[in-house]
Design a protein around this motif. Structure first.
Motif, PDB file in Angstrom:
ATOM      1  N   PHE A   5       0.820  -1.206   0.000  1.00 49.38           N
ATOM      2  CA  PHE A   5       0.000   0.000   0.000  1.00 49.38           C
ATOM      3  C   PHE A   5       0.856   1.260   0.000  1.00 49.38           C
ATOM      4  O   PHE A   5       0.518   2.256  -0.636  1.00 49.38           O
ATOM      5  N   ALA A   6       1.973   1.196   0.713  1.00 49.71           N
ATOM      6  CA  ALA A   6       2.880   2.346   0.718  1.00 49.71           C
ATOM      7  C   ALA A   6       3.396   2.616  -0.688  1.00 49.71           C
ATOM      8  O   ALA A   6       3.542   3.771  -1.100  1.00 49.71           O
ATOM      9  N   GLU A   7       3.643   1.559  -1.446  1.00 52.30           N
ATOM     10  CA  GLU A   7       4.088   1.734  -2.833  1.00 52.30           C
ATOM     11  C   GLU A   7       2.960   2.306  -3.681  1.00 52.30           C
ATOM     12  O   GLU A   7       3.181   3.160  -4.544  1.00 52.30           O
ATOM     13  N   PHE A   8       1.737   1.837  -3.459  1.00 47.77           N
ATOM     14  CA  PHE A   8       0.571   2.402  -4.149  1.00 47.77           C
ATOM     15  C   PHE A   8       0.511   3.917  -3.950  1.00 47.77           C
ATOM     16  O   PHE A   8       0.199   4.669  -4.876  1.00 47.77           O
ATOM     17  N   PHE A   9       0.802   4.331  -2.716  1.00 45.90           N
ATOM     18  CA  PHE A   9       0.696   5.744  -2.356  1.00 45.90           C
ATOM     19  C   PHE A   9       1.941   6.535  -2.737  1.00 45.90           C
ATOM     20  O   PHE A   9       2.011   7.731  -2.492  1.00 45.90           O
ATOM     21  N   VAL A 207     -14.027 -18.981  10.102  1.00 42.90           N
ATOM     22  CA  VAL A 207     -14.066 -18.219   8.852  1.00 42.90           C
ATOM     23  C   VAL A 207     -14.323 -16.752   9.150  1.00 42.90           C
ATOM     24  O   VAL A 207     -13.654 -15.857   8.623  1.00 42.90           O
ATOM     25  N   SER A 208     -15.294 -16.498   9.998  1.00 42.40           N
ATOM     26  CA  SER A 208     -15.643 -15.123  10.358  1.00 42.40           C
ATOM     27  C   SER A 208     -14.464 -14.420  11.020  1.00 42.40           C
ATOM     28  O   SER A 208     -14.162 -13.256  10.719  1.00 42.40           O
ATOM     29  N   ALA A 209     -13.766 -15.129  11.905  1.00 45.88           N
ATOM     30  CA  ALA A 209     -12.612 -14.549  12.589  1.00 45.88           C
ATOM     31  C   ALA A 209     -11.493 -14.249  11.603  1.00 45.88           C
ATOM     32  O   ALA A 209     -10.813 -13.221  11.708  1.00 45.88           O
ATOM     33  N   LEU A 210     -11.317 -15.146  10.627  1.00 46.95           N
ATOM     34  CA  LEU A 210     -10.282 -14.947   9.614  1.00 46.95           C
ATOM     35  C   LEU A 210     -10.587 -13.729   8.749  1.00 46.95           C
ATOM     36  O   LEU A 210      -9.699 -12.919   8.458  1.00 46.95           O
ATOM     37  N   VAL A 211     -11.856 -13.589   8.355  1.00 46.46           N
ATOM     38  CA  VAL A 211     -12.262 -12.436   7.545  1.00 46.46           C
ATOM     39  C   VAL A 211     -12.026 -11.137   8.304  1.00 46.46           C
ATOM     40  O   VAL A 211     -11.514 -10.157   7.756  1.00 46.46           O
ATOM     41  N   ASP A 212     -12.383 -11.124   9.575  1.00 45.81           N
ATOM     42  CA  ASP A 212     -12.176  -9.932  10.412  1.00 45.81           C
ATOM     43  C   ASP A 212     -10.689  -9.614  10.550  1.00 45.81           C
ATOM     44  O   ASP A 212     -10.283  -8.447  10.529  1.00 45.81           O
ATOM     45  N   ASP A 213      -9.874 -10.654  10.696  1.00 44.33           N
ATOM     46  CA  ASP A 213      -8.429 -10.469  10.860  1.00 44.33           C
ATOM     47  C   ASP A 213      -7.810  -9.859   9.602  1.00 44.33           C
ATOM     48  O   ASP A 213      -6.974  -8.957   9.693  1.00 44.33           O
ATOM     49  N   ALA A 215      -9.430  -8.071   7.304  1.00 41.42           N
ATOM     50  CA  ALA A 215      -9.932  -6.697   7.180  1.00 41.42           C
ATOM     51  C   ALA A 215      -9.133  -5.754   8.072  1.00 41.42           C
ATOM     52  O   ALA A 215      -8.808  -4.626   7.675  1.00 41.42           O
ATOM     53  N   ARG A 216      -8.812  -6.219   9.269  1.00 40.36           N
ATOM     54  CA  ARG A 216      -8.026  -5.399  10.201  1.00 40.36           C
ATOM     55  C   ARG A 216      -6.607  -5.189   9.653  1.00 40.36           C
ATOM     56  O   ARG A 216      -6.056  -4.081   9.730  1.00 40.36           O
ATOM     57  N   GLU A 217      -6.018  -6.241   9.099  1.00 39.42           N
ATOM     58  CA  GLU A 217      -4.667  -6.132   8.541  1.00 39.42           C
ATOM     59  C   GLU A 217      -4.625  -5.130   7.388  1.00 39.42           C
ATOM     60  O   GLU A 217      -3.702  -4.326   7.285  1.00 39.42           O
ATOM     61  N   ILE A 218      -5.635  -5.160   6.532  1.00 44.26           N
ATOM     62  CA  ILE A 218      -5.693  -4.236   5.397  1.00 44.26           C
ATOM     63  C   ILE A 218      -5.880  -2.799   5.884  1.00 44.26           C
ATOM     64  O   ILE A 218      -5.228  -1.868   5.399  1.00 44.26           O
ATOM     65  N   ALA A 219      -6.773  -2.610   6.860  1.00 44.25           N
ATOM     66  CA  ALA A 219      -7.012  -1.264   7.394  1.00 44.25           C
ATOM     67  C   ALA A 219      -5.737  -0.695   8.017  1.00 44.25           C
ATOM     68  O   ALA A 219      -5.398   0.473   7.815  1.00 44.25           O
ATOM     69  N   ALA A 221      -2.706  -1.558   7.211  1.00 39.18           N
ATOM     70  CA  ALA A 221      -1.749  -1.333   6.129  1.00 39.18           C
ATOM     71  C   ALA A 221      -2.013  -0.002   5.431  1.00 39.18           C
ATOM     72  O   ALA A 221      -1.080   0.731   5.081  1.00 39.18           O
ATOM     73  N   VAL A 222      -3.290   0.316   5.240  1.00 39.06           N
ATOM     74  CA  VAL A 222      -3.648   1.578   4.599  1.00 39.06           C
ATOM     75  C   VAL A 222      -3.230   2.753   5.477  1.00 39.06           C
ATOM     76  O   VAL A 222      -2.696   3.761   4.989  1.00 39.06           O
ATOM     77  N   GLU A 223      -3.443   2.624   6.778  1.00 41.10           N
ATOM     78  CA  GLU A 223      -3.042   3.690   7.701  1.00 41.10           C
ATOM     79  C   GLU A 223      -1.525   3.856   7.704  1.00 41.10           C
ATOM     80  O   GLU A 223      -1.011   4.974   7.766  1.00 41.10           O
ATOM     81  N   TYR A 224      -0.817   2.734   7.640  1.00 45.74           N
ATOM     82  CA  TYR A 224       0.652   2.780   7.581  1.00 45.74           C
ATOM     83  C   TYR A 224       1.086   3.566   6.347  1.00 45.74           C
ATOM     84  O   TYR A 224       1.993   4.405   6.415  1.00 45.74           O
ATOM     85  N   ALA A 225       0.432   3.296   5.223  1.00 44.19           N
ATOM     86  CA  ALA A 225       0.785   3.982   3.985  1.00 44.19           C
ATOM     87  C   ALA A 225       0.473   5.473   4.070  1.00 44.19           C
ATOM     88  O   ALA A 225       1.267   6.312   3.639  1.00 44.19           O
TER      89      ALA A 225
END
Length: 252
Positions: A5-9, A207-213, A215-219, A221-225
């Motif tokens: 994401f940092a590269e995207f930005f 499955v639900s826990a994995l999806v939440d995890d 989503a949290r990782e992506i969010a 990552a975006v903040e890091y970028a």
């Protein structure tokens, strides 16, 4: 993901220090030689990488991913031919999503299956359901082992589909809503989830826990970028050309 994401930005913390952008992300340290904006441009690069692996005596295999639109480029045929002549350790993976931008493969490609084109170069061409994880994994394992054992390349065609347009400006007027919805119903993530649950390997709660995890990782990552620094304009020519190992030691 945070480096991606940092590269995207275009940030200095990105995989390519903000020089590559969304279309040229690479991470040579992990074996990812990167993408490029040229249709079919990765094919000859993969052949070169496979030749380098052969010359260095390494057991690794080069894997090249490209879309169906690339199978009509000259580089596709040149690459397959050279890989076959030298029996190089490379696997060509065509992600056939039925449309090269807005042109269907039925209108642009003479053969019914892109995998058939491997016949002209005397090595296996395999077509699999690209939305079925097990089918892709099985074919990939066989192709990699073939390459690693010195038998040469394989062309693996994965039949799949892109649910959205080729780009944000793509208004999707060249295909029907019904066609898109029929492919969404065959989404590989949902099918794999169902397969795992039917085998008792995962529960709906997991499955639900994995999806939440994820989503949290992506969010995060975006903040890091967002919070990463932009490249210093004074360093515009740095990290662009090849350096000696000593000079490049401080580069990710």
């Amino acid at each position: 993901p945070k480096f991606m994401f940092a590269e995207f930005f275009g940030k200095d913390t990105g995989y390519c220090r903000g020089r590559g952008g969304s279309m040229h992300i690479a991470d040579v340290a992990s074996g990812n030689l990167g993408a490029n904006g040229i249709v079919g441009g990765g094919l000859p690069i993969a052949v070169g990488a496979a030749l380098a692996l052969r010359q260095q005596g390494k057991p690794n295999v080069a894997v090249c991913f490209f879309g169906d639109g690339a199978n009509n480029e000259g580089a596709f045929h040149e690459s397959l031919n050279m890989a076959a002549v030298w029996k190089l350790p490379v696997v060509f993976v065509c992600e056939n999503n039925q449309y090269g931008m807005s042109t269907s493969t039925e209108r642009s490609t003479a053969v019914r299956r892109i995998a058939q084109r491997a016949q002209a170069y005397d090595f296996p061409g395999v077509t699999v359901d690209g939305n079925e994880f097990a089918a892709v994994a099985e074919a990939a394992i066989e192709a990699v082992e073939r390459a690693r054992s010195g038998q040469g390349p394989t062309l693996l065609e994965c039949l799949t589909y892109r649910h959205r347009g080729h780009s944000k400006s793509d208004r999707n007027r060249y295909r029907t809503k019904e066609e898109i919805e029929s492919w969404i119903a065959r989404d590989p993530i949902g099918r794999y989830e169902q397969a795992l649950q039917s085998c008792g390997l995962i529960t709906p709660e997991q499955v639900s826990a994995l999806v939440d995890d994820v989503a949290r990782e992506i969010a995060e990552a975006v903040e890091y970028a967002k919070n990463s620094p932009a490249p210093d304009a004074a360093s515009v020519t740095d990290f662009v050309y090849t350096r000696s190992p000593k000079e490049a030691a401080h580069v990710r």
